[in-house]
Write a protein that holds these residues in place. Sequence first.
Motif, mmCIF file in Angstrom:
data_model
loop_
_atom_site.group_PDB
_atom_site.id
_atom_site.type_symbol
_atom_site.label_atom_id
_atom_site.label_comp_id
_atom_site.label_asym_id
_atom_site.label_seq_id
_atom_site.Cartn_x
_atom_site.Cartn_y
_atom_site.Cartn_z
ATOM 1 N N LYS A 3 0.845 -1.186 0.000
ATOM 2 C CA LYS A 3 0.000 0.000 0.000
ATOM 3 C C LYS A 3 0.889 1.248 0.000
ATOM 4 O O LYS A 3 1.978 1.247 0.598
ATOM 5 C CB LYS A 3 -0.926 -0.008 1.203
ATOM 6 N N PRO A 4 0.420 2.306 -0.627
ATOM 7 C CA PRO A 4 1.248 3.510 -0.739
ATOM 8 C C PRO A 4 1.477 4.146 0.612
ATOM 9 O O PRO A 4 0.665 4.034 1.527
ATOM 10 C CB PRO A 4 0.434 4.414 -1.653
ATOM 11 N N PHE A 5 2.593 4.761 0.723
ATOM 12 C CA PHE A 5 2.948 5.449 1.960
ATOM 13 C C PHE A 5 2.219 6.778 2.021
ATOM 14 O O PHE A 5 2.229 7.565 1.061
ATOM 15 C CB PHE A 5 4.461 5.672 1.987
ATOM 16 N N THR A 7 2.130 10.325 2.939
ATOM 17 C CA THR A 7 3.167 11.308 3.224
ATOM 18 C C THR A 7 2.761 12.301 4.299
ATOM 19 O O THR A 7 3.562 13.129 4.706
ATOM 20 C CB THR A 7 3.498 12.088 1.955
ATOM 21 N N GLU A 17 3.321 8.941 -4.879
ATOM 22 C CA GLU A 17 4.494 8.202 -4.387
ATOM 23 C C GLU A 17 4.730 6.946 -5.213
ATOM 24 O O GLU A 17 5.862 6.676 -5.648
ATOM 25 C CB GLU A 17 4.276 7.819 -2.920
ATOM 26 N N GLN A 18 3.687 6.202 -5.445
ATOM 27 C CA GLN A 18 3.832 4.950 -6.191
ATOM 28 C C GLN A 18 4.303 5.191 -7.617
ATOM 29 O O GLN A 18 5.114 4.431 -8.143
ATOM 30 C CB GLN A 18 2.500 4.192 -6.201
#
Lengths: 264, 194
Positions: A3-5, A7, A17-18
Amino acid sequence: MKKPFNTGHTDQPLADEQALLEHYRQHSLAQPSPATDALILAAAAAELTRARPAALPWPQRLHSWLFGPGHRVRWSVAFASLASIGLGLGLSLRTWQELPPAYDLGEPLPAMSAAPASAPLAEPMNEAKELKKSVAPAKPAAVAAPPSPVVAQDKASSYSKAESAAESAPVLGELKANSSAVAKKRAADAVEAHLADSAAKADNSAELAKAKAAPTLEQQLRVLLQLQRSGATQAAAAELERLQLLYPEHDLASELAKLRAGQP
Amino acid sequence: MNRPLLDTDAALLRRYRGGDAGAFTLLYERHRLGLLRFLLGLCGDPALAEEVFQETWLSLIRSQSEQREAVLFKTWLYQIGRNRLIDHWRKSGRRQGQQDEYDEQQHGALDPAPGPEQQLSLSRDQQRLQAALEDLPVEQREVFLLRAHADLELQEIAELTATPMETVKSRLRYALQKLRRLLADPAKAEELSA
Protein backbone atom coordinates in the motif's frame (compact mmCIF):
# COMPACT_ATOMS: atom_id res chain seq x y z
CA MET A 1 1.98 -4.45 -4.35
CA LYS A 2 2.34 -2.72 -1.03
CA LYS A 3 0.00 0.00 0.00
CA PRO A 4 1.25 3.51 -0.74
CA PHE A 5 2.95 5.45 1.96
CA ASN A 6 0.87 8.33 3.33
CA THR A 7 3.17 11.31 3.22
CA GLY A 8 1.08 13.16 5.77
CA HIS A 9 -0.41 15.61 3.31
CA THR A 10 -3.97 14.50 3.00
CA ASP A 11 -4.63 16.47 -0.13
CA GLN A 12 -1.66 14.91 -1.90
CA PRO A 13 -2.68 11.88 -3.94
CA LEU A 14 -1.08 8.71 -2.63
CA ALA A 15 -0.58 7.49 -6.16
CA ASP A 16 2.06 10.18 -6.50
CA GLU A 17 4.49 8.20 -4.39
CA GLN A 18 3.83 4.95 -6.19
CA ALA A 19 4.23 6.56 -9.60
CA LEU A 20 7.58 8.02 -8.64
CA LEU A 21 8.82 4.74 -7.17
CA GLU A 22 7.67 2.80 -10.20
CA HIS A 23 9.24 5.28 -12.53
CA TYR A 24 12.50 4.99 -10.70
CA ARG A 25 12.35 1.17 -10.81
CA GLN A 26 11.76 1.18 -14.53
CA HIS A 27 14.83 3.28 -15.11
CA SER A 28 17.09 1.18 -12.92
CA LEU A 29 18.69 -1.28 -15.29
CA ALA A 30 21.79 -2.34 -13.39
CA GLN A 31 22.30 -6.04 -12.77
CA PRO A 32 25.09 -8.27 -11.49
CA SER A 33 27.63 -9.49 -14.02
CA PRO A 34 27.40 -13.16 -15.08
CA ALA A 35 30.77 -13.74 -13.44
CA THR A 36 29.42 -12.51 -10.10
CA ASP A 37 26.33 -14.69 -10.46
CA ALA A 38 28.46 -17.75 -11.25
CA LEU A 39 30.84 -17.05 -8.39
CA ILE A 40 28.06 -16.70 -5.83
CA LEU A 41 26.18 -19.81 -6.98
CA ALA A 42 29.39 -21.84 -7.07
CA ALA A 43 30.26 -20.66 -3.56
CA ALA A 44 26.81 -21.71 -2.35
CA ALA A 45 27.21 -25.19 -3.84
CA ALA A 46 30.74 -25.55 -2.46
CA GLU A 47 29.57 -24.56 1.01
CA LEU A 48 27.00 -27.33 0.94
CA THR A 49 29.65 -29.89 0.00
CA ARG A 50 32.00 -28.63 2.70
CA ALA A 51 29.46 -28.62 5.49
CA ARG A 52 27.96 -32.02 4.67
CA PRO A 53 26.21 -33.36 7.77
CA ALA A 54 27.77 -36.84 7.35
CA ALA A 55 31.17 -35.36 8.17
CA LEU A 56 29.97 -34.20 11.58
CA PRO A 57 30.31 -36.35 14.70
CA TRP A 58 27.11 -38.09 15.68
CA PRO A 59 26.25 -35.93 18.74
CA GLN A 60 26.43 -32.83 16.59
CA ARG A 61 24.44 -34.50 13.85
CA LEU A 62 21.80 -35.51 16.39
CA HIS A 63 21.71 -31.97 17.71
CA SER A 64 21.32 -30.47 14.26
CA TRP A 65 18.73 -33.10 13.41
CA LEU A 66 16.68 -32.26 16.50
CA PHE A 67 17.09 -28.49 16.46
CA GLY A 68 17.65 -27.84 12.76
CA PRO A 69 15.08 -26.99 10.11
CA GLY A 70 11.83 -28.87 10.53
CA HIS A 71 12.65 -29.69 14.14
CA ARG A 72 9.02 -29.92 15.21
CA VAL A 73 8.35 -32.96 13.06
CA ARG A 74 11.63 -34.52 14.12
CA TRP A 75 10.87 -34.07 17.81
CA SER A 76 7.58 -35.88 17.23
CA VAL A 77 9.36 -38.73 15.47
CA ALA A 78 11.97 -38.98 18.22
CA PHE A 79 9.34 -38.98 20.96
CA ALA A 80 7.24 -41.60 19.19
CA SER A 81 10.29 -43.83 18.77
CA LEU A 82 11.15 -43.56 22.46
CA ALA A 83 7.57 -44.31 23.44
CA SER A 84 7.51 -47.39 21.21
CA ILE A 85 10.77 -48.69 22.67
CA GLY A 86 9.51 -48.12 26.21
CA LEU A 87 6.23 -49.88 25.49
CA GLY A 88 8.02 -52.84 23.94
CA LEU A 89 10.45 -53.13 26.85
CA GLY A 90 7.63 -52.90 29.37
CA LEU A 91 5.64 -55.65 27.71
CA SER A 92 8.70 -57.90 27.36
CA LEU A 93 9.71 -57.54 31.01
CA ARG A 94 6.18 -58.09 32.22
CA THR A 95 5.84 -61.30 30.19
CA TRP A 96 9.20 -62.54 31.40
CA GLN A 97 8.31 -61.96 35.07
CA GLU A 98 5.07 -63.89 34.74
CA LEU A 99 6.74 -67.06 33.45
CA PRO A 100 6.85 -69.94 36.00
CA PRO A 101 10.28 -70.73 37.42
CA ALA A 102 12.18 -73.71 36.12
CA TYR A 103 11.25 -77.10 37.67
CA ASP A 104 14.57 -77.51 39.43
CA LEU A 105 14.92 -74.06 40.93
CA GLY A 106 12.88 -74.47 44.11
CA GLU A 107 9.58 -75.52 45.47
CA PRO A 108 6.85 -75.90 42.85
CA LEU A 109 4.14 -73.34 42.41
CA PRO A 110 0.68 -74.25 43.78
CA ALA A 111 -0.65 -74.46 40.24
CA MET A 112 1.99 -77.00 39.33
CA SER A 113 1.41 -79.06 42.51
CA ALA A 114 -2.31 -79.23 41.89
CA ALA A 115 -1.84 -80.65 38.41
CA PRO A 116 -3.04 -84.28 38.29
CA ALA A 117 -0.38 -86.89 37.72
CA SER A 118 -0.83 -89.63 35.15
CA ALA A 119 -2.83 -92.43 36.77
CA PRO A 120 -0.88 -95.59 35.77
CA LEU A 121 2.35 -94.35 37.28
CA ALA A 122 1.26 -92.16 40.17
CA GLU A 123 -1.24 -94.52 41.75
CA PRO A 124 1.03 -97.55 42.35
CA MET A 125 3.69 -95.34 43.80
CA ASN A 126 1.26 -93.77 46.21
CA GLU A 127 -0.08 -97.15 47.18
CA ALA A 128 3.35 -98.52 47.87
CA LYS A 129 4.23 -95.53 49.99
CA GLU A 130 1.02 -95.72 51.94
CA LEU A 131 1.53 -99.41 52.54
CA LYS A 132 4.89 -98.61 54.01
CA LYS A 133 3.34 -95.92 56.14
CA SER A 134 1.03 -98.47 57.63
CA VAL A 135 3.96 -99.81 59.59
CA ALA A 136 4.52 -96.29 60.92
CA PRO A 137 1.12 -95.32 62.30
CA ALA A 138 2.54 -92.29 64.09
CA LYS A 139 1.07 -90.20 61.33
CA PRO A 140 -2.16 -91.92 60.34
CA ALA A 141 -3.79 -88.70 59.23
CA ALA A 142 -1.25 -88.33 56.49
CA VAL A 143 -2.34 -91.67 55.06
CA ALA A 144 -6.07 -90.98 55.24
CA ALA A 145 -6.09 -87.35 54.21
CA PRO A 146 -6.49 -86.47 50.53
CA PRO A 147 -3.50 -84.84 48.88
CA SER A 148 -3.44 -81.14 49.35
CA PRO A 149 -1.34 -78.65 47.45
CA VAL A 150 -0.39 -76.85 50.62
CA VAL A 151 1.00 -79.92 52.38
CA ALA A 152 2.63 -81.43 49.31
CA GLN A 153 6.09 -80.79 50.57
CA ASP A 154 5.32 -82.10 54.07
CA LYS A 155 3.91 -85.25 52.60
CA ALA A 156 6.96 -85.77 50.46
CA SER A 157 9.20 -85.50 53.50
CA SER A 158 6.99 -87.81 55.56
CA TYR A 159 7.09 -90.38 52.78
CA SER A 160 10.82 -90.41 52.81
CA LYS A 161 10.85 -90.74 56.60
CA ALA A 162 8.46 -93.66 56.47
CA GLU A 163 10.48 -95.38 53.83
CA SER A 164 13.68 -95.06 55.77
CA ALA A 165 11.99 -96.25 58.94
CA ALA A 166 10.55 -99.29 57.24
CA GLU A 167 13.72 -100.26 55.48
CA SER A 168 15.86 -100.00 58.60
CA ALA A 169 13.38 -102.26 60.38
CA PRO A 170 13.03 -100.49 63.70
CA VAL A 171 10.19 -102.83 64.62
CA LEU A 172 10.65 -102.74 68.34
CA GLY A 173 10.84 -99.01 68.46
CA GLU A 174 7.71 -98.68 66.47
CA LEU A 175 5.83 -101.06 68.70
CA LYS A 176 6.86 -99.22 71.82
CA ALA A 177 5.72 -95.96 70.35
CA ASN A 178 2.36 -97.38 69.31
CA SER A 179 1.44 -99.81 71.99
CA SER A 180 -2.23 -98.91 72.34
CA ALA A 181 -4.68 -101.28 70.74
CA VAL A 182 -6.91 -98.43 69.55
CA ALA A 183 -4.17 -96.98 67.45
CA LYS A 184 -3.40 -100.33 65.95
CA LYS A 185 -7.02 -100.96 65.15
CA ARG A 186 -7.28 -97.52 63.48
CA ALA A 187 -4.20 -98.21 61.45
CA ALA A 188 -5.46 -101.60 60.41
CA ASP A 189 -8.84 -100.14 59.40
CA ALA A 190 -7.16 -97.49 57.34
CA VAL A 191 -5.05 -100.07 55.56
CA GLU A 192 -8.10 -102.23 54.87
CA ALA A 193 -10.07 -99.32 53.52
CA HIS A 194 -7.23 -98.35 51.30
CA LEU A 195 -6.79 -101.93 50.06
CA ALA A 196 -10.45 -102.20 49.24
CA ASP A 197 -10.20 -98.99 47.30
CA SER A 198 -7.08 -99.99 45.47
CA ALA A 199 -8.45 -103.46 44.62
CA ALA A 200 -11.08 -101.80 42.47
CA LYS A 201 -8.40 -100.15 40.38
CA ALA A 202 -6.64 -101.46 37.33
CA ASP A 203 -4.94 -104.83 37.46
CA ASN A 204 -1.77 -103.39 36.18
CA SER A 205 -1.64 -101.01 39.10
CA ALA A 206 -2.25 -103.82 41.59
CA GLU A 207 0.48 -105.94 40.17
CA LEU A 208 2.89 -103.09 40.30
CA ALA A 209 1.92 -102.42 43.91
CA LYS A 210 2.43 -106.03 44.79
CA ALA A 211 5.78 -106.04 43.08
CA LYS A 212 6.76 -103.04 45.12
CA ALA A 213 5.34 -104.49 48.38
CA ALA A 214 6.75 -108.08 47.99
CA PRO A 215 10.10 -107.39 49.66
CA THR A 216 8.31 -106.27 52.80
CA LEU A 217 6.38 -109.51 53.37
CA GLU A 218 8.93 -110.85 55.81
CA GLN A 219 8.92 -107.61 57.70
CA GLN A 220 5.16 -107.57 57.87
CA LEU A 221 5.19 -111.11 59.15
CA ARG A 222 7.67 -110.07 61.82
CA VAL A 223 5.31 -107.26 62.78
CA LEU A 224 2.47 -109.76 62.95
CA LEU A 225 4.60 -112.02 65.12
CA GLN A 226 5.34 -109.19 67.50
CA LEU A 227 1.65 -108.37 67.69
CA GLN A 228 0.88 -111.91 68.64
CA ARG A 229 3.59 -111.97 71.29
CA SER A 230 2.50 -108.69 72.78
CA GLY A 231 -1.05 -110.01 73.23
CA ALA A 232 -2.79 -107.90 70.65
CA THR A 233 -4.65 -110.81 69.29
CA GLN A 234 -7.37 -108.89 67.48
CA ALA A 235 -4.91 -106.69 65.68
CA ALA A 236 -2.76 -109.70 64.90
CA ALA A 237 -5.72 -111.52 63.44
CA ALA A 238 -6.67 -108.51 61.32
CA GLU A 239 -3.15 -108.17 60.08
CA LEU A 240 -3.00 -111.85 59.22
CA GLU A 241 -6.24 -111.60 57.35
CA ARG A 242 -4.92 -108.60 55.42
CA LEU A 243 -1.73 -110.40 54.52
CA GLN A 244 -3.65 -113.42 53.31
CA LEU A 245 -5.63 -111.16 51.03
CA LEU A 246 -2.45 -109.60 49.74
CA TYR A 247 -0.52 -112.84 49.35
CA PRO A 248 -3.03 -115.59 48.63
CA GLU A 249 -0.38 -117.78 47.02
CA HIS A 250 1.77 -117.82 50.17
CA ASP A 251 1.33 -120.16 53.06
CA LEU A 252 1.44 -117.51 55.73
CA ALA A 253 0.99 -119.96 58.61
CA SER A 254 4.11 -121.92 57.68
CA GLU A 255 5.99 -118.70 57.05
CA LEU A 256 5.04 -117.48 60.51
CA ALA A 257 6.08 -120.78 62.02
CA LYS A 258 9.46 -120.56 60.37
CA LEU A 259 9.92 -117.04 61.63
CA ARG A 260 8.83 -118.00 65.10
CA ALA A 261 11.26 -120.90 65.10
CA GLY A 262 14.06 -118.72 63.82
CA GLN A 263 13.57 -115.97 66.39
CA PRO A 264 14.78 -116.35 69.92
CA MET B 1 -0.81 -11.78 -2.06
CA ASN B 2 0.02 -14.89 -0.06
CA ARG B 3 2.73 -17.22 -1.33
CA PRO B 4 2.76 -20.84 -0.32
CA LEU B 5 4.64 -21.47 2.88
CA LEU B 6 7.27 -23.61 1.21
CA ASP B 7 8.12 -20.82 -1.21
CA THR B 8 8.84 -18.15 1.38
CA ASP B 9 12.35 -16.79 1.65
CA ALA B 10 12.80 -18.33 5.10
CA ALA B 11 11.71 -21.74 3.83
CA LEU B 12 14.10 -21.52 0.89
CA LEU B 13 16.93 -20.62 3.23
CA ARG B 14 16.09 -23.57 5.48
CA ARG B 15 16.04 -25.89 2.48
CA TYR B 16 19.41 -24.56 1.43
CA ARG B 17 20.83 -25.12 4.92
CA GLY B 18 19.42 -28.62 4.70
CA GLY B 19 21.42 -29.31 1.52
CA ASP B 20 19.17 -28.10 -1.30
CA ALA B 21 21.34 -26.01 -3.65
CA GLY B 22 18.35 -25.31 -5.90
CA ALA B 23 16.63 -23.46 -3.08
CA PHE B 24 19.53 -21.04 -2.90
CA THR B 25 19.34 -20.42 -6.64
CA LEU B 26 15.67 -19.47 -6.28
CA LEU B 27 16.47 -17.19 -3.36
CA TYR B 28 19.28 -15.54 -5.27
CA GLU B 29 17.16 -15.00 -8.37
CA ARG B 30 14.51 -13.38 -6.24
CA HIS B 31 16.75 -10.74 -4.63
CA ARG B 32 19.80 -10.22 -6.82
CA LEU B 33 18.51 -7.24 -8.81
CA GLY B 34 16.93 -5.40 -5.89
CA LEU B 35 20.01 -5.71 -3.71
CA LEU B 36 22.44 -4.60 -6.39
CA ARG B 37 20.33 -1.62 -7.40
CA PHE B 38 19.92 -0.60 -3.78
CA LEU B 39 23.69 -0.70 -3.26
CA LEU B 40 24.40 1.08 -6.52
CA GLY B 41 21.85 3.78 -5.76
CA LEU B 42 23.36 4.24 -2.33
CA CYS B 43 27.04 4.46 -3.28
CA GLY B 44 26.87 5.48 -6.94
CA ASP B 45 29.92 3.35 -7.80
CA PRO B 46 29.15 0.24 -9.90
CA ALA B 47 32.41 -1.54 -8.98
CA LEU B 48 31.98 -0.93 -5.27
CA ALA B 49 28.32 -1.89 -5.46
CA GLU B 50 29.15 -5.21 -7.10
CA GLU B 51 31.94 -5.90 -4.63
CA VAL B 52 29.67 -5.28 -1.66
CA PHE B 53 26.93 -7.29 -3.36
CA GLN B 54 29.28 -10.26 -3.67
CA GLU B 55 30.46 -9.97 -0.08
CA THR B 56 26.90 -9.81 1.15
CA TRP B 57 25.90 -13.06 -0.50
CA LEU B 58 29.10 -14.82 0.49
CA SER B 59 28.59 -13.72 4.06
CA LEU B 60 25.09 -15.16 4.01
CA ILE B 61 26.33 -18.41 2.48
CA ARG B 62 29.06 -18.90 5.08
CA SER B 63 26.90 -17.90 8.01
CA GLN B 64 25.51 -20.94 9.80
CA SER B 65 23.08 -18.86 11.80
CA GLU B 66 19.43 -19.07 10.95
CA GLN B 67 17.33 -16.07 10.23
CA ARG B 68 15.34 -14.88 13.24
CA GLU B 69 11.67 -15.72 13.03
CA ALA B 70 10.52 -12.15 13.62
CA VAL B 71 12.71 -10.65 10.89
CA LEU B 72 12.05 -10.96 7.19
CA PHE B 73 14.79 -12.54 5.11
CA LYS B 74 14.77 -9.48 2.87
CA THR B 75 15.29 -7.12 5.80
CA TRP B 76 18.15 -9.32 7.01
CA LEU B 77 19.77 -9.43 3.56
CA TYR B 78 19.59 -5.68 2.96
CA GLN B 79 20.88 -5.03 6.46
CA ILE B 80 23.96 -7.14 5.74
CA GLY B 81 24.55 -5.26 2.47
CA ARG B 82 24.09 -1.88 4.10
CA ASN B 83 26.49 -2.71 6.93
CA ARG B 84 29.08 -3.96 4.46
CA LEU B 85 28.87 -0.73 2.50
CA ILE B 86 29.21 1.36 5.64
CA ASP B 87 32.31 -0.72 6.53
CA HIS B 88 33.80 0.13 3.12
CA TRP B 89 33.10 3.80 3.62
CA ARG B 90 34.75 3.71 7.02
CA LYS B 91 37.83 1.97 5.65
CA SER B 92 38.17 4.41 2.76
CA GLY B 93 37.55 7.39 5.03
CA ARG B 94 34.69 8.68 2.95
CA ARG B 95 32.12 10.83 4.66
CA GLN B 96 28.60 9.57 4.29
CA GLY B 97 27.20 12.39 2.25
CA GLN B 98 25.78 15.54 3.62
CA GLN B 99 23.55 13.99 6.23
CA ASP B 100 25.34 15.73 9.10
CA GLU B 101 24.72 19.15 7.71
CA TYR B 102 21.36 18.41 6.19
CA ASP B 103 18.45 20.19 7.77
CA GLU B 104 15.33 18.20 7.20
CA GLN B 105 13.09 21.02 8.33
CA GLN B 106 13.98 23.22 5.41
CA HIS B 107 12.12 20.81 3.17
CA GLY B 108 9.07 20.65 5.37
CA ALA B 109 7.00 23.14 3.41
CA LEU B 110 4.62 21.98 0.74
CA ASP B 111 6.16 21.86 -2.68
CA PRO B 112 4.06 23.64 -5.32
CA ALA B 113 5.30 21.19 -7.95
CA PRO B 114 3.18 20.03 -10.89
CA GLY B 115 1.36 16.72 -10.84
CA PRO B 116 3.11 13.39 -11.18
CA GLU B 117 2.09 12.80 -14.77
CA GLN B 118 3.60 16.07 -15.77
CA GLN B 119 6.72 15.29 -13.75
CA LEU B 120 7.17 11.88 -15.27
CA SER B 121 6.73 13.16 -18.77
CA LEU B 122 9.49 15.62 -18.12
CA SER B 123 12.04 13.19 -16.72
CA ARG B 124 12.58 10.12 -18.80
CA ASP B 125 16.28 10.30 -18.74
CA GLN B 126 18.04 7.86 -16.49
CA GLN B 127 20.98 10.14 -15.89
CA ARG B 128 18.71 12.83 -14.58
CA LEU B 129 17.15 10.36 -12.21
CA GLN B 130 20.51 9.28 -10.90
CA ALA B 131 21.65 12.86 -10.53
CA ALA B 132 18.53 13.75 -8.60
CA LEU B 133 19.01 10.76 -6.36
CA GLU B 134 22.61 11.58 -5.65
CA ASP B 135 21.58 15.05 -4.65
CA LEU B 136 19.60 13.62 -1.76
CA PRO B 137 21.21 13.22 1.65
CA VAL B 138 22.36 9.62 2.19
CA GLU B 139 19.79 8.94 4.88
CA GLN B 140 16.89 10.10 2.69
CA ARG B 141 18.31 8.31 -0.29
CA GLU B 142 18.65 5.12 1.73
CA VAL B 143 15.01 5.20 2.82
CA PHE B 144 13.85 5.94 -0.73
CA LEU B 145 15.96 3.12 -2.19
CA LEU B 146 14.79 0.59 0.39
CA ARG B 147 11.24 1.56 -0.45
CA ALA B 148 11.82 1.41 -4.21
CA HIS B 149 14.00 -1.69 -4.61
CA ALA B 150 13.40 -3.78 -1.51
CA ASP B 151 9.68 -2.89 -1.35
CA LEU B 152 9.93 -2.68 2.43
CA GLU B 153 7.31 -1.17 4.72
CA LEU B 154 8.24 1.87 6.77
CA GLN B 155 8.30 -0.23 9.94
CA GLU B 156 10.74 -2.66 8.34
CA ILE B 157 12.95 0.20 7.16
CA ALA B 158 12.90 1.60 10.69
CA GLU B 159 14.09 -1.76 12.07
CA LEU B 160 16.76 -2.15 9.41
CA THR B 161 18.25 1.29 9.90
CA ALA B 162 17.66 1.34 13.67
CA THR B 163 15.80 4.60 13.30
CA PRO B 164 12.51 5.71 14.84
CA MET B 165 9.48 5.19 12.66
CA GLU B 166 8.56 8.87 12.56
CA THR B 167 12.04 9.81 11.39
CA VAL B 168 11.85 7.27 8.59
CA LYS B 169 8.48 8.62 7.58
CA SER B 170 9.71 12.21 7.41
CA ARG B 171 12.86 11.19 5.50
CA LEU B 172 10.80 9.50 2.84
CA ARG B 173 8.47 12.45 2.59
CA TYR B 174 11.35 14.89 2.09
CA ALA B 175 13.03 12.58 -0.41
CA LEU B 176 9.88 12.35 -2.51
CA GLN B 177 9.35 16.10 -2.44
CA LYS B 178 12.89 16.85 -3.46
CA LEU B 179 12.95 14.29 -6.23
CA ARG B 180 9.74 15.68 -7.65
CA ARG B 181 11.17 19.15 -7.58
CA LEU B 182 14.46 18.16 -9.16
CA LEU B 183 12.83 16.08 -11.84
CA ALA B 184 10.37 18.83 -12.64
CA ASP B 185 13.18 21.34 -13.15
CA PRO B 186 15.74 19.75 -15.49
CA ALA B 187 17.96 22.80 -15.39
CA LYS B 188 18.31 22.57 -11.65
CA ALA B 189 18.96 18.85 -11.79
CA GLU B 190 21.67 19.26 -14.39
CA GLU B 191 23.18 22.03 -12.33
CA LEU B 192 23.29 19.80 -9.30
CA SER B 193 24.78 16.88 -11.18
CA ALA B 194 27.45 19.01 -12.86
